[in-house]
Design a protein around this motif. Structure first.
Motif, PDB file in Angstrom:
ATOM      1  N   GLY A 106       0.778  -1.226   0.000  1.00 48.00           N
ATOM      2  CA  GLY A 106       0.000   0.000   0.000  1.00 48.00           C
ATOM      3  C   GLY A 106       0.806   1.270   0.000  1.00 48.00           C
ATOM      4  N   GLU A 107       2.139   1.195  -0.103  1.00 45.58           N
ATOM      5  CA  GLU A 107       2.961   2.400  -0.110  1.00 45.58           C
ATOM      6  C   GLU A 107       2.976   3.027  -1.511  1.00 45.58           C
ATOM      7  N   HIS A 108       3.250   4.324  -1.523  1.00 45.24           N
ATOM      8  CA  HIS A 108       3.343   5.044  -2.795  1.00 45.24           C
ATOM      9  C   HIS A 108       4.770   4.921  -3.327  1.00 45.24           C
ATOM     10  N   ILE A 109       4.917   4.181  -4.415  1.00 46.29           N
ATOM     11  CA  ILE A 109       6.229   3.918  -5.000  1.00 46.29           C
ATOM     12  C   ILE A 109       6.318   4.639  -6.339  1.00 46.29           C
ATOM     13  N   ARG A 110       7.455   5.291  -6.574  1.00 50.20           N
ATOM     14  CA  ARG A 110       7.689   5.966  -7.853  1.00 50.20           C
ATOM     15  C   ARG A 110       9.067   5.569  -8.361  1.00 50.20           C
ATOM     16  N   VAL A 111       9.119   5.109  -9.628  1.00 46.93           N
ATOM     17  CA  VAL A 111      10.363   4.640 -10.244  1.00 46.93           C
ATOM     18  C   VAL A 111      10.519   5.340 -11.576  1.00 46.93           C
ATOM     19  N   SER A 112      11.712   5.862 -11.829  1.00 47.72           N
ATOM     20  CA  SER A 112      12.022   6.470 -13.125  1.00 47.72           C
ATOM     21  C   SER A 112      13.354   5.932 -13.616  1.00 47.72           C
ATOM     22  N   VAL A 113      13.392   5.552 -14.897  1.00 40.80           N
ATOM     23  CA  VAL A 113      14.600   5.005 -15.516  1.00 40.80           C
ATOM     24  C   VAL A 113      14.852   5.797 -16.798  1.00 40.80           C
ATOM     25  N   SER A 114      16.009   6.450 -16.899  1.00 46.60           N
ATOM     26  CA  SER A 114      16.329   7.263 -18.078  1.00 46.60           C
ATOM     27  C   SER A 114      17.775   7.038 -18.481  1.00 46.60           C
ATOM     28  N   HIS A 115      18.014   7.154 -19.793  1.00 42.81           N
ATOM     29  CA  HIS A 115      19.367   6.981 -20.342  1.00 42.81           C
ATOM     30  C   HIS A 115      20.189   8.215 -20.012  1.00 42.81           C
ATOM     31  N   LYS A 116      21.419   7.995 -19.558  1.00 40.87           N
ATOM     32  CA  LYS A 116      22.253   9.120 -19.159  1.00 40.87           C
ATOM     33  C   LYS A 116      22.668   9.978 -20.340  1.00 40.87           C
TER      34      LYS A 116
ATOM     35  N   LEU B  12      12.330   5.081 -19.956  1.00 42.14           N
ATOM     36  CA  LEU B  12      11.699   3.770 -20.027  1.00 42.14           C
ATOM     37  C   LEU B  12      10.390   3.757 -19.242  1.00 42.14           C
ATOM     38  N   LYS B  13       9.470   2.944 -19.710  1.00 39.22           N
ATOM     39  CA  LYS B  13       8.194   2.731 -19.019  1.00 39.22           C
ATOM     40  C   LYS B  13       8.367   1.603 -18.010  1.00 39.22           C
ATOM     41  N   THR B  14       8.076   1.886 -16.772  1.00 32.76           N
ATOM     42  CA  THR B  14       8.275   0.910 -15.703  1.00 32.76           C
ATOM     43  C   THR B  14       6.938   0.347 -15.233  1.00 32.76           C
ATOM     44  N   MET B  15       6.997  -0.865 -14.705  1.00 39.55           N
ATOM     45  CA  MET B  15       5.834  -1.531 -14.122  1.00 39.55           C
ATOM     46  C   MET B  15       6.146  -1.851 -12.665  1.00 39.55           C
ATOM     47  N   ILE B  16       5.202  -1.515 -11.786  1.00 37.41           N
ATOM     48  CA  ILE B  16       5.369  -1.742 -10.350  1.00 37.41           C
ATOM     49  C   ILE B  16       4.215  -2.610  -9.866  1.00 37.41           C
ATOM     50  N   GLN B  17       4.549  -3.732  -9.254  1.00 33.96           N
ATOM     51  CA  GLN B  17       3.549  -4.659  -8.743  1.00 33.96           C
ATOM     52  C   GLN B  17       3.667  -4.747  -7.228  1.00 33.96           C
ATOM     53  N   ASP B  18       2.556  -4.421  -6.560  1.00 28.08           N
ATOM     54  CA  ASP B  18       2.518  -4.507  -5.106  1.00 28.08           C
ATOM     55  C   ASP B  18       2.228  -5.954  -4.706  1.00 28.08           C
ATOM     56  N   ASN B  19       3.154  -6.561  -4.001  1.00 32.30           N
ATOM     57  CA  ASN B  19       2.997  -7.953  -3.573  1.00 32.30           C
ATOM     58  C   ASN B  19       2.249  -8.095  -2.247  1.00 32.30           C
ATOM     59  N   ASP B  20       1.824  -6.970  -1.678  1.00 27.18           N
ATOM     60  CA  ASP B  20       1.027  -6.952  -0.444  1.00 27.18           C
ATOM     61  C   ASP B  20       1.738  -7.583   0.746  1.00 27.18           C
ATOM     62  N   ASN B  21       3.054  -7.654   0.683  1.00 29.08           N
ATOM     63  CA  ASN B  21       3.811  -8.209   1.811  1.00 29.08           C
ATOM     64  C   ASN B  21       5.019  -7.347   2.157  1.00 29.08           C
ATOM     65  N   GLY B  22       5.006  -6.096   1.737  1.00 28.68           N
ATOM     66  CA  GLY B  22       6.129  -5.213   2.006  1.00 28.68           C
ATOM     67  C   GLY B  22       7.155  -5.197   0.901  1.00 28.68           C
ATOM     68  N   THR B  23       6.949  -5.995  -0.163  1.00 29.79           N
ATOM     69  CA  THR B  23       7.869  -6.009  -1.298  1.00 29.79           C
ATOM     70  C   THR B  23       7.129  -5.570  -2.549  1.00 29.79           C
ATOM     71  N   TYR B  24       7.890  -4.993  -3.489  1.00 27.62           N
ATOM     72  CA  TYR B  24       7.332  -4.500  -4.741  1.00 27.62           C
ATOM     73  C   TYR B  24       8.233  -4.945  -5.878  1.00 27.62           C
ATOM     74  N   THR B  25       7.644  -5.552  -6.899  1.00 31.51           N
ATOM     75  CA  THR B  25       8.394  -6.021  -8.051  1.00 31.51           C
ATOM     76  C   THR B  25       8.411  -4.924  -9.103  1.00 31.51           C
ATOM     77  N   ILE B  26       9.623  -4.524  -9.494  1.00 30.91           N
ATOM     78  CA  ILE B  26       9.815  -3.449 -10.466  1.00 30.91           C
ATOM     79  C   ILE B  26      10.448  -4.063 -11.716  1.00 30.91           C
ATOM     80  N   SER B  27       9.885  -3.743 -12.874  1.00 30.85           N
ATOM     81  CA  SER B  27      10.409  -4.312 -14.122  1.00 30.85           C
ATOM     82  C   SER B  27      10.300  -3.284 -15.237  1.00 30.85           C
ATOM     83  N   PHE B  28      11.209  -3.414 -16.204  1.00 27.63           N
ATOM     84  CA  PHE B  28      11.206  -2.570 -17.395  1.00 27.63           C
ATOM     85  C   PHE B  28      12.091  -3.243 -18.439  1.00 27.63           C
ATOM     86  N   VAL B  29      12.020  -2.767 -19.672  1.00 20.95           N
ATOM     87  CA  VAL B  29      12.786  -3.340 -20.786  1.00 20.95           C
ATOM     88  C   VAL B  29      13.617  -2.231 -21.413  1.00 20.95           C
ATOM     89  N   PRO B  30      14.941  -2.250 -21.257  1.00 23.38           N
ATOM     90  CA  PRO B  30      15.787  -1.247 -21.912  1.00 23.38           C
ATOM     91  C   PRO B  30      15.922  -1.547 -23.409  1.00 23.38           C
TER      92      PRO B  30
END
Length: 589
Positions: free
Chosen positions: A444-454, A461-479
């Motif tokens: 339930g926390e507010h998570i924000r992720v940004s991935v950019s080329h230096k 990049l477009k990121t996906m954040i999945q709340d696992n409801d156990n204090g962990t969050y799965t973050i994924s993206f495709v460079p």
């Protein structure tokens, strides 16, 4: 002349419009009987029958607001005789037709071109009104001839009401001297009081004939005029034929009444059962809601008590920590001030004499264990969606959460944090912890992720954040492109531990073309021509490597490039003019 005047007065009385507007009343149809208008609630005055067989006063019908309806124009007389096929080919035109709605059943009624006065007159209702007036000794009934004096008697032959003066004159007339005149008080036992129905086209003539072709009553002047070539008969004769047909139609229609009555009874029965069911369910709903409200109130009291207990606990803990810090601060100030005073004002001998005590105290104070921050914080929150178990047999929601996330203690986990390849999904896990470093155990926390080329500012990049409801969050993206990327991970608007960090994305993984083996001898089944990119050889003409022989790397390796890591990029280089067939052959094996 007297008879003609009598019929004229009767007709004027039946069609006389009331000058005074009717009083507004509700549409109460019940208990009106057959003598009162459903609209004005008064006795019928010039009643007209609608096609739906509901009767109203003419003045009441004229007060209804008509509306226009488009209808197809019927064929003209000359085109109607051409036949159906010809009529279908004629262009059809829509013409407006004025209509009204029946105030009782809302049936649509077409208004004749001459208005509502062209509707059929309800003579039966007129007779019933007259009969009721006679039986009730209504003071408003006046003489039909003079329309001035109160009625005293009635001529049964002429069927008119007469005052005393007109009654005497009626008996003196030669044509009416033999007519029986009955006092009005003697007519109270009569069930019917007939009155003549005059022709609308010839007011002096009574309707006593029936035109078969036009299917309507006519007078003797009508059969000499517009109905001269039509077949007609006396009303007394025609009634047998048409009365029997109406009785047959009534006989076939009456069963529908009983059928609809049974259907209505069933509908009312279902309605009654439905109302009973609704009442029972309403009671259940009220009991459930009352119990739920009581459970929520009890849960509210528990939450408020929990908050009060937490306040007392945290305040006591902070107060104890405050006392400890104040005591330690006082000891430190005492030691520092005493030592400064000794060093500033004491002699060398005095300093050396007290050195042991002072040094021991300062060392002890220096080693004292204390925290520069509070032992706890105000990280309390209320989560309305959190399940809180049951209260009073009802499941309730809403819990006080005493653990708050600390972004500085949150970390990332996963191999992809350090290794990433272009066009391959990168996945890592964010682990949230509280101020004490303990796992949160809830989402339930507010998570924000940004991935950019230096090096390419437009490559975000477009990121996906999945709340696992156990204090962990799965973050994924495709460079999509290789190179260095800046990864920012924020929790509640603050960077986590190590954020932002740099992630290097390598070019797409180069697949190995060989086999990951222990040696060429084993992987090829002892073939002498099998070679290996590690460069090892064996005695006896073997061109590939073998265990313990010259050039063998001493561990499993790739036959195509000699690399010793199974999951790695192939580093094989093909020299110009060299042959790779033996290596490829080894790969096939």
């Amino acid at each position: 002349m007297v008879i003609d005047k009598l019929w004229k007065n009767l007709r004027e009385m039946s069609e006389r419009e009331e000058e005074q507007e009717p009083q507004e009343a509700g549409m109460q149809i019940s208990s009106l009987g057959k003598t009162r208008c459903p609209m004005c609630m008064e006795l019928f005055k010039a009643p007209r029958i609608l096609p739906c067989l509901h009767t109203f006063c003419t003045t009441c019908l004229e007060q209804l607001e008509p509306f226009s309806v488009l209808v197809l124009q019927p064929p003209a007389a000359e085109t109607a005789s051409w036949g159906v096929g010809v009529w279908d080919k004629q262009p059809q035109q829509l013409e407006p037709q004025l209509s009204i709605l029946c105030p009782v059943c809302d049936a649509e009624v077409d208004v004749p071109p001459r208005g509502v006065k062209a509707l059929t007159m309800d003579h039966l209702a007129i007779n019933e009104v007259l009969l009721q007036n006679q039986q009730e000794d209504s003071a408003g009934v006046v003489c039909d001839l003079c329309s001035d004096r109160e009625v005293e008697s009635r001529c049964l032959t002429c069927k008119v009401n007469l005052c005393q003066f007109c009654s005497q004159a009626h008996r003196r007339q030669k044509k009416t001297a033999s007519h029986p005149a009955v006092p009005m008080k003697d007519l109270k036992g009569y069930s019917q009081v007939g009155r003549p129905i005059m022709c609308s086209a010839h007011p002096a003539e009574e309707l006593n004939l029936f035109c078969e072709q036009c299917d309507q009553p006519v007078c003797r002047d009508c059969v000499l005029g517009d109905h001269c070539e039509h077949a007609y008969d006396l009303v007394s004769n025609a009634i047998h034929k048409h009365g029997n047909s109406m009785r047959e139609l009534l006989h076939s229609t009456r069963p529908h009444v009983s059928t609809l009555e049974r259907a209505l009874a069933q509908i009312e029965s279902v309605g009654s059962a439905l109302r009973s069911r609704i009442d029972a369910l309403s009671a259940d709903v009220r009991d459930f809601c009352d119990g739920y409200i009581a459970a929520i109130r009890e849960h509210r009291d528990q939450l408020l008590k929990q908050l009060e207990d937490l306040r007392i606990q945290k305040e006591n803990s902070l107060h104890l920590q405050k006392l400890q810090v104040e005591q330690l601060l006082a000891d430190l100030r005492t030691g520092v001030e005493f030592t400064e005073h000794l060093l500033s004002n004491g002699s060398d001998l005095e300093i050396l004499i007290t050195k042991g005590v002072v040094v021991s105290r300062l060392k002890k104070l220096k080693k004292a264990d204390y925290s520069i921050g509070p032992g706890l914080d105000d990280s309390l929150c209320f989560s309305p969606q959190e399940k809180a178990g049951q209260c009073g047999g009802y499941e309730v929601f809403g819990a006080i959460l005493t653990k708050g996330v600390d972004p500085a203690k949150c970390t990332l986990q996963g191999e992809d944090v350090h290794k990433a390849w272009e066009k391959q999904r990168v996945t890592f896990t964010l682990l949230c912890r509280d101020i004490l470093g303990e796992h949160m155990g809830r989402g339930g926390e507010h998570i924000r992720v940004s991935v950019s080329h230096k090096n390419k500012k437009d490559c975000v990049l477009k990121t996906m954040i999945q709340d696992n409801d156990n204090g962990t969050y799965t973050i994924s993206f495709v460079p999509e492109e290789p190179g260095p990327y800046t990864v920012c991970v924020c929790v509640r608007g603050q960077h986590i531990q190590g954020s932002p960090f740099t992630m290097t994305v390598r070019r797409k993984f180069r697949q190995h073309q060989g086999v990951f083996h222990c040696c060429s001898f084993c992987s090829s089944g002892g073939q002498k021509s099998a070679r290996c990119a590690c460069g090892g050889t064996m005695a006896g003409g073997y061109q590939g490597c073998g265990h313990g022989h010259k050039g063998h790397p001493g561990r499993h390796h790739w036959s195509c490039c000699g690399g010793t890591e199974e999951k790695s990029d192939c580093s094989r280089k093909v020299e110009v003019g060299s042959s790779q067939r033996s290596l490829v052959r080894t790969v096939a094996l």
